[in-house]
Design an enzyme around this catalytic site. Structure first.
Site, PDB file in Angstrom:
ATOM      1  N   ASN A   1     -20.888  55.812  13.534  1.00 58.77           N
ATOM      2  CA  ASN A   1     -21.656  56.824  14.206  1.00 58.77           C
ATOM      3  C   ASN A   1     -20.563  57.916  14.407  1.00 58.77           C
ATOM      4  O   ASN A   1     -20.076  58.289  15.497  1.00 58.77           O
ATOM      5  CB  ASN A   1     -21.888  56.279  15.791  1.00 58.77           C
ATOM      6  CG  ASN A   1     -22.651  55.055  15.749  1.00 58.77           C
ATOM      7  OD1 ASN A   1     -23.569  54.953  14.748  1.00 58.77           O
ATOM      8  ND2 ASN A   1     -22.507  54.053  16.295  1.00 58.77           N
TER       9      ASN A   1
ATOM     10  N   LYS B   1     -24.041  55.675   7.605  1.00 59.14           N
ATOM     11  CA  LYS B   1     -25.163  54.854   8.436  1.00 59.14           C
ATOM     12  C   LYS B   1     -26.373  56.017   8.518  1.00 59.14           C
ATOM     13  O   LYS B   1     -26.060  56.854   9.330  1.00 59.14           O
ATOM     14  CB  LYS B   1     -24.479  54.452   9.689  1.00 59.14           C
ATOM     15  CG  LYS B   1     -25.540  53.954  10.764  1.00 59.14           C
ATOM     16  CD  LYS B   1     -25.057  53.538  11.925  1.00 59.14           C
ATOM     17  CE  LYS B   1     -25.886  53.153  13.024  1.00 59.14           C
ATOM     18  NZ  LYS B   1     -25.299  52.845  14.312  1.00 59.14           N
TER      19      LYS B   1
ATOM     20  N   GLU C   1     -31.072  52.855  14.514  1.00 61.42           N
ATOM     21  CA  GLU C   1     -30.489  53.379  15.983  1.00 61.42           C
ATOM     22  C   GLU C   1     -30.856  54.708  16.310  1.00 61.42           C
ATOM     23  O   GLU C   1     -29.773  55.438  17.156  1.00 61.42           O
ATOM     24  CB  GLU C   1     -29.099  52.490  16.095  1.00 61.42           C
ATOM     25  CG  GLU C   1     -29.187  51.081  16.007  1.00 61.42           C
ATOM     26  CD  GLU C   1     -27.666  50.737  16.078  1.00 61.42           C
ATOM     27  OE1 GLU C   1     -27.782  49.675  16.627  1.00 61.42           O
ATOM     28  OE2 GLU C   1     -26.630  51.148  15.919  1.00 61.42           O
TER      29      GLU C   1
ATOM     30  N   ARG D   1     -25.031  51.401   4.518  1.00 62.60           N
ATOM     31  CA  ARG D   1     -25.377  50.462   5.184  1.00 62.60           C
ATOM     32  C   ARG D   1     -26.761  50.486   5.250  1.00 62.60           C
ATOM     33  O   ARG D   1     -27.684  51.058   5.177  1.00 62.60           O
ATOM     34  CB  ARG D   1     -24.867  50.746   6.475  1.00 62.60           C
ATOM     35  CG  ARG D   1     -23.343  50.550   6.719  1.00 62.60           C
ATOM     36  CD  ARG D   1     -22.811  50.935   8.177  1.00 62.60           C
ATOM     37  NE  ARG D   1     -22.707  49.603   8.970  1.00 62.60           N
ATOM     38  CZ  ARG D   1     -23.236  49.323  10.355  1.00 62.60           C
ATOM     39  NH1 ARG D   1     -23.783  50.425  10.727  1.00 62.60           N
ATOM     40  NH2 ARG D   1     -22.824  48.297  10.731  1.00 62.60           N
TER      41      ARG D   1
ATOM     42  N   LYS E   1     -24.852  43.631   6.616  1.00 53.08           N
ATOM     43  CA  LYS E   1     -24.223  42.502   7.623  1.00 53.08           C
ATOM     44  C   LYS E   1     -24.652  40.969   7.201  1.00 53.08           C
ATOM     45  O   LYS E   1     -25.649  40.470   6.690  1.00 53.08           O
ATOM     46  CB  LYS E   1     -24.767  42.871   8.970  1.00 53.08           C
ATOM     47  CG  LYS E   1     -24.373  44.076   9.512  1.00 53.08           C
ATOM     48  CD  LYS E   1     -24.760  44.224  11.033  1.00 53.08           C
ATOM     49  CE  LYS E   1     -23.913  45.558  11.552  1.00 53.08           C
ATOM     50  NZ  LYS E   1     -24.243  45.526  12.981  1.00 53.08           N
TER      51      LYS E   1
ATOM     52  N   ASP F   1     -27.224  41.251  14.074  1.00 55.40           N
ATOM     53  CA  ASP F   1     -26.066  41.959  14.454  1.00 55.40           C
ATOM     54  C   ASP F   1     -24.952  41.089  14.938  1.00 55.40           C
ATOM     55  O   ASP F   1     -24.847  40.888  16.326  1.00 55.40           O
ATOM     56  CB  ASP F   1     -26.430  43.039  15.403  1.00 55.40           C
ATOM     57  CG  ASP F   1     -25.429  43.979  15.912  1.00 55.40           C
ATOM     58  OD1 ASP F   1     -24.640  44.198  15.053  1.00 55.40           O
ATOM     59  OD2 ASP F   1     -25.738  44.891  16.919  1.00 55.40           O
TER      60      ASP F   1
ATOM     61  N   GLU G   1     -20.682  42.603   5.362  1.00 56.88           N
ATOM     62  CA  GLU G   1     -20.179  43.030   6.532  1.00 56.88           C
ATOM     63  C   GLU G   1     -19.762  42.211   7.485  1.00 56.88           C
ATOM     64  O   GLU G   1     -20.671  41.356   7.675  1.00 56.88           O
ATOM     65  CB  GLU G   1     -20.861  44.169   6.982  1.00 56.88           C
ATOM     66  CG  GLU G   1     -20.181  44.850   8.056  1.00 56.88           C
ATOM     67  CD  GLU G   1     -21.142  46.110   8.830  1.00 56.88           C
ATOM     68  OE1 GLU G   1     -21.657  46.772   8.127  1.00 56.88           O
ATOM     69  OE2 GLU G   1     -21.250  46.337   9.829  1.00 56.88           O
TER      70      GLU G   1
ATOM     71  N   GLU H   1     -17.670  41.496  19.316  1.00 55.93           N
ATOM     72  CA  GLU H   1     -18.651  42.341  19.849  1.00 55.93           C
ATOM     73  C   GLU H   1     -19.735  41.297  20.769  1.00 55.93           C
ATOM     74  O   GLU H   1     -19.573  41.472  22.016  1.00 55.93           O
ATOM     75  CB  GLU H   1     -19.545  43.175  18.919  1.00 55.93           C
ATOM     76  CG  GLU H   1     -20.829  43.962  19.574  1.00 55.93           C
ATOM     77  CD  GLU H   1     -21.506  44.526  18.802  1.00 55.93           C
ATOM     78  OE1 GLU H   1     -22.573  45.449  19.418  1.00 55.93           O
ATOM     79  OE2 GLU H   1     -21.206  45.019  17.641  1.00 55.93           O
TER      80      GLU H   1
ATOM     81  N   GLU I   1     -20.450  28.826  20.938  1.00 58.67           N
ATOM     82  CA  GLU I   1     -21.807  28.804  20.654  1.00 58.67           C
ATOM     83  C   GLU I   1     -22.421  27.894  21.783  1.00 58.67           C
ATOM     84  O   GLU I   1     -23.484  28.025  22.100  1.00 58.67           O
ATOM     85  CB  GLU I   1     -22.003  28.261  19.229  1.00 58.67           C
ATOM     86  CG  GLU I   1     -23.415  28.154  18.728  1.00 58.67           C
ATOM     87  CD  GLU I   1     -23.662  27.433  17.553  1.00 58.67           C
ATOM     88  OE1 GLU I   1     -24.476  27.711  16.809  1.00 58.67           O
ATOM     89  OE2 GLU I   1     -22.618  26.758  17.016  1.00 58.67           O
TER      90      GLU I   1
END
Length: 833
Positions: free
Chosen positions: A211, A288, A292, A326, A367, A372, A394, A400, A518
């Site tokens: 970003n 990117k 989003e 991406r 990814k 995500d 990726e 995160e 998990e």
């Protein structure tokens, strides 16, 4: 006692070997570096070995540059470092050296303990030097005739650092690259970071957030990027940058950023030329776009290939860089009422017909899963669709959705579920690791990228244990067949100690950490059940997955749960895989249970292959995961005195915190789904907490009862807060339990807005006091609300309690944090409520 360490050296501590072990090594007196330029990785390697020998063996070695041929029978041993070509030109014999790939190395110790470290290129020589030193640091001798080649040419890191010094998904303090919208003056930490990267074979870095901001390309920052490149170049690490697509409009003053507009093309051509003036070995651009809410070529009626090729052409005109585009392109305003809508479909839908449209210096970065960085996802099917366009997989070292470095979560077992997956392209073996290596489709450029959130904290990632993931990422880019147990054991010996208790303890906790996480977060393929509509992505918030346009849906209602992604009745996602894989995922009975709810919408009463129903598995798994998290801190205590106290206490604090937050996760998820489906837990645990005293049921003075939103973030859906923001409140209750020894746990909320103070009394005796200051200690994304992110627990062990004693909690508010309390538990030893 061991001297305290702060983690700045990571796994490159080079701790001294014991005198007994050190005596098994010959004295190394000479280091011959076949290159002496300041920026040469060969010179860097020589100095690193000189430093390592001093630290590990307490040996002083001289650095020279003239090769001495022939074996040396007596006297100090010699270490030769260079490339195969430079060794040959200096008169060395290379006839016995096997073929090396780019960045590969030859490591050879002869009968006289002389060592040859020869790389295919200078980076390879540096990687060989680190391999030698990390063996030495573990007390292992140099191997004979050892050849090591990387699995893929691209082994990069993606920093998500912003120009203002913040880091998106940063849990370790501010950026080491940027501050106040410019590149930092002091880049010492950048060089130290490059050293860590090089030690595990990482050769490239995108230094700023995907970003991106247009000011990255200001004249001052272009010069600053040159300084970053200079700081990392001696370690064999080349830099690239992420670009903001609309920079021509904002920085260049143009009316458009259309990739086919001549003015836009000229703008990027000029910027690229300027970048190469400052960074002549620029690796390229990361883009990117149209993701989003970001602008991109689709904004201007062009294709994604048009956008990528514009940058690719500019790079071709000025250097040898590549464009990494991406595949994280999707609509985050999807209509959930349309059963066919599915964010997971987006990558293939956008890119599957573009395989032949990209320039030859464009790669697509995908990814590992289609959503995500979730706790478990299937392999992205896009890897099976791009045959001509090389790809980069990726991963994420930044945790995160995986505990944000406040929960231990060793990631290689997760990565291996992706890397070892066989996509069966055209009915032939097509392991993901063989696709991204370039082997399956014959690519020359492909490989790996990982989002890494190193910050200015001395631990680099905010947690000493989290550094195992950065180390392991490098190891897996070099060799994706690595054994995850071997990797964590090597890291432990290098980072903490070779003592068997230390190695066994760290290994067992680490290997259990991902399945444990998990279990108490989101299982059966339902994704990580955290808050996704806000930036936290941390604590439990199962309702956040649905009722919005982000597309991370669970489709949970009163009767059933899971996404129907079949071709027959659902979104069709399963059909994006090659036939053999698609057929397996199309049917419930052939879909693995750990991905059941990813692919199928089933009743809560659906029987799994284990014989349990879906809802009972949820209840049981969350209890099992939370219970295992309670064991981490006690097991860690076994190594007290075997490592330095600073790092021991640092890790212990986080493991204790994780144990408490795992209970928050367990109760939140189980209470939510019990309320959703009205099916009780067969074991009677969910909603039944006999050892708890709810704060709202206590005698309150200066405290008031408030509802908590969402309800599942509080035991009983309620908590207490002080009625004033400057006066303490008191909560009292007569202990109803039999006299004995208890562990007393207080669940409370530690959110942004203040640092409340607490005191706990039992029978008039002060048991403990603490501050609500976790946001200053743990560094992860905190909430300003009383919710699943801020809910936490503190425990006081072995408290002698008499039945009829009065328990008294005094909370002193601070700012907007009104000393909130959820409940108190009196736990007999060994019991987890």
């Amino acid at each position: 006692m061991f001297p305290d360490e702060n983690g700045i050296d990571g796994w490159l501590r080079y701790a001294p070997l014991s005198s007994e072990l050190a005596s098994q090594f010959k004295r190394y007196g000479n280091i011959i570096a076949l290159r002496n330029d300041e920026s040469s990785p060969v010179r860097t390697a020589a100095k690193e070995i000189q430093h390592g020998l001093k630290r590990i063996l307490n040996q002083e070695a001289n650095i020279g540059h003239d090769l001495i041929t022939g074996s040396q029978v007596e006297g100090p041993a010699t270490i030769v470092i260079g490339t195969v070509n430079s060794f040959s030109h200096a008169g060395g014999d290379v006839s016995h050296i096997a073929q090396l790939k780019e960045d590969g190395f030859w490591l050879h110790g002869d009968d006289y303990d002389n060592v040859q470290i020869l790389g295919q290129n200078e980076r390879g020589a540096l990687y060989g030097a680190f391999a030698f030193l990390m063996l030495l640091a573990q007390g292992k001798q140099c191997p004979s005739a050892h050849v090591s080649n990387p699995s893929a040419p691209i082994r990069w890191v993606n920093q998500w650092d912003n120009l203002d010094g913040s880091i998106e998904r940063g849990y370790a303090g501010p950026s080491i690259f940027f501050r106040d919208m410019v590149v930092q003056d002091d880049l010492t930490r950048v060089s130290q970071y490059a050293r860590l990267m090089a030690s595990v074979g990482l050769n490239g870095i995108i230094v700023n957030n995907v970003n991106s901001h247009h000011d990255l390309l200001s004249p001052r920052n272009l010069a600053g990027l040159g300084r970053i490149a200079n700081a990392m170049r001696p370690w064999g690490v080349r830099i690239g940058v992420a670009l903001f697509f609309d920079t021509p409009k904002i920085l260049g003053g143009l009316s458009t950023s259309d990739p086919l507009d001549p003015g836009v093309i000229a703008f990027w051509d000029k910027i690229t030329a300027q970048l190469y003036q400052h960074v002549p070995d620029l690796i390229g651009y990361l883009i990117k776009a149209n993701s989003e809410g970001q602008p991109g070529p689709l904004t201007y009626g062009r294709t994604l290939a048009d956008g990528a090729n514009m940058f690719a052409d500019a790079l071709k005109r000025h250097g040898a860089g590549v464009v990494v585009y991406r595949a994280f392109v999707y609509n985050h305003h999807l209509d959930e009422s349309n059963w066919k809508n599915d964010r997971a479909n987006a990558a293939v839908e956008y890119f599957k017909d573009m395989d032949s449209l990209f320039e030859d210096n464009v790669l697509v970065q995908i990814k590992y899963g289609p959503i995500d960085f979730q706790v478990r996802e299937p392999t992205s099917p896009l890897f099976a669709h791009l045959r001509k366009t090389p790809t980069i997989i990726e991963f994420q070292v930044a945790q995160e959705y995986l505990g944000q470095q406040s929960h231990v979560c060793y990631l290689p077992p997760l990565w291996k579920t992706i890397l070892d997956f066989d996509l069966r392209v055209d009915g032939k073996p097509s392991l993901v690791r063989d696709i991204v290596s370039g082997e399956r489709f014959g690519w020359n450029q492909s490989g790996y990228a990982a989002v890494v959130n190193v910050g200015s904290d001395s631990t680099w990632l905010g947690s000493h244990l989290a550094m195992s993931n950065l180390y392991a990422y490098g190891r897996y880019t070099w060799d994706p067949t690595s054994n995850e147990v071997d990797v964590i054991q090597d890291w432990t010996r290098l980072t903490f100690s070779s003592h068997s208790t230390v190695v066994d303890t760290v290994t067992s906790i680490s290997m259990e950490s991902w399945p444990t996480y998990e279990n108490y977060t989101g299982n059966l393929g339902i994704q990580t059940l955290c808050e996704i509509t806000k930036t936290c992505h941390y604590g439990p918030r199962p309702d956040a997955a649905d009722g919005n346009g982000w597309g991370q849906w669970t489709r949970a209602d009163a009767h059933a749960i899971g996404m129907d992604r079949t071709v027959a009745t659902g979104t069709g996602y399963a059909g994006q895989y090659p036939v053999e894989v698609a057929e397996k995922f199309e049917k419930v009975k052939t879909t693995p249970d750990d991905l059941l709810l990813w692919f199928h919408h089933v009743p809560y009463t659906h029987k799994l292959k284990s014989g349990k129903t879906v809802i009972q598995h949820f209840y049981d798994a969350h209890y099992e995961g939370a219970a295992n998290a309670q064991t981490f801190a006690p097991r860690w205590k076994a190594i007290q005195g075997l490592i330095d106290d600073s790092r021991f206490q640092h890790v212990l604090f986080r493991l204790v915190y994780q144990a408490g937050h795992a209970i928050v996760w367990r109760d939140s998820i189980n209470e939510f789904y019990k309320a959703k489906c009205s099916i009780p837990d067969e074991q009677g645990r969910v909603g039944n907490y006999p050892w708890r005293i709810e704060a709202e049921s206590m005698d309150l003075t200066g405290y008031a009862v408030v509802p908590i939103t969402p309800f599942e973030a509080a035991s009983g859906g309620k908590a207490i807060i002080t009625t004033s923001n400057d006066k303490p409140g008191t909560a009292k209750y007569t202990v109803p339990f039999e006299s004995g020894v208890y562990n007393i746990a207080v669940n409370y909320y530690d959110h942004l807005g203040g640092t409340s103070q607490y005191k706990l009394f039992v029978g008039g005796q002060l048991i403990g006091e603490w501050a609500g200051d976790l946001s200053k200690v743990l560094l992860h994304d905190f909430s300003d609300l009383r919710d699943g992110h801020s809910a936490t627990r503190i425990t006081f062990d072995t408290v002698h309690v008499n039945k009829g004693d009065v328990i008294e909690l005094i909370g002193t508010p601070d700012g907007t944090e009104l000393a909130p309390i959820d409940y108190v538990s009196f736990l007999p030893p060994g019991l987890v409520d």
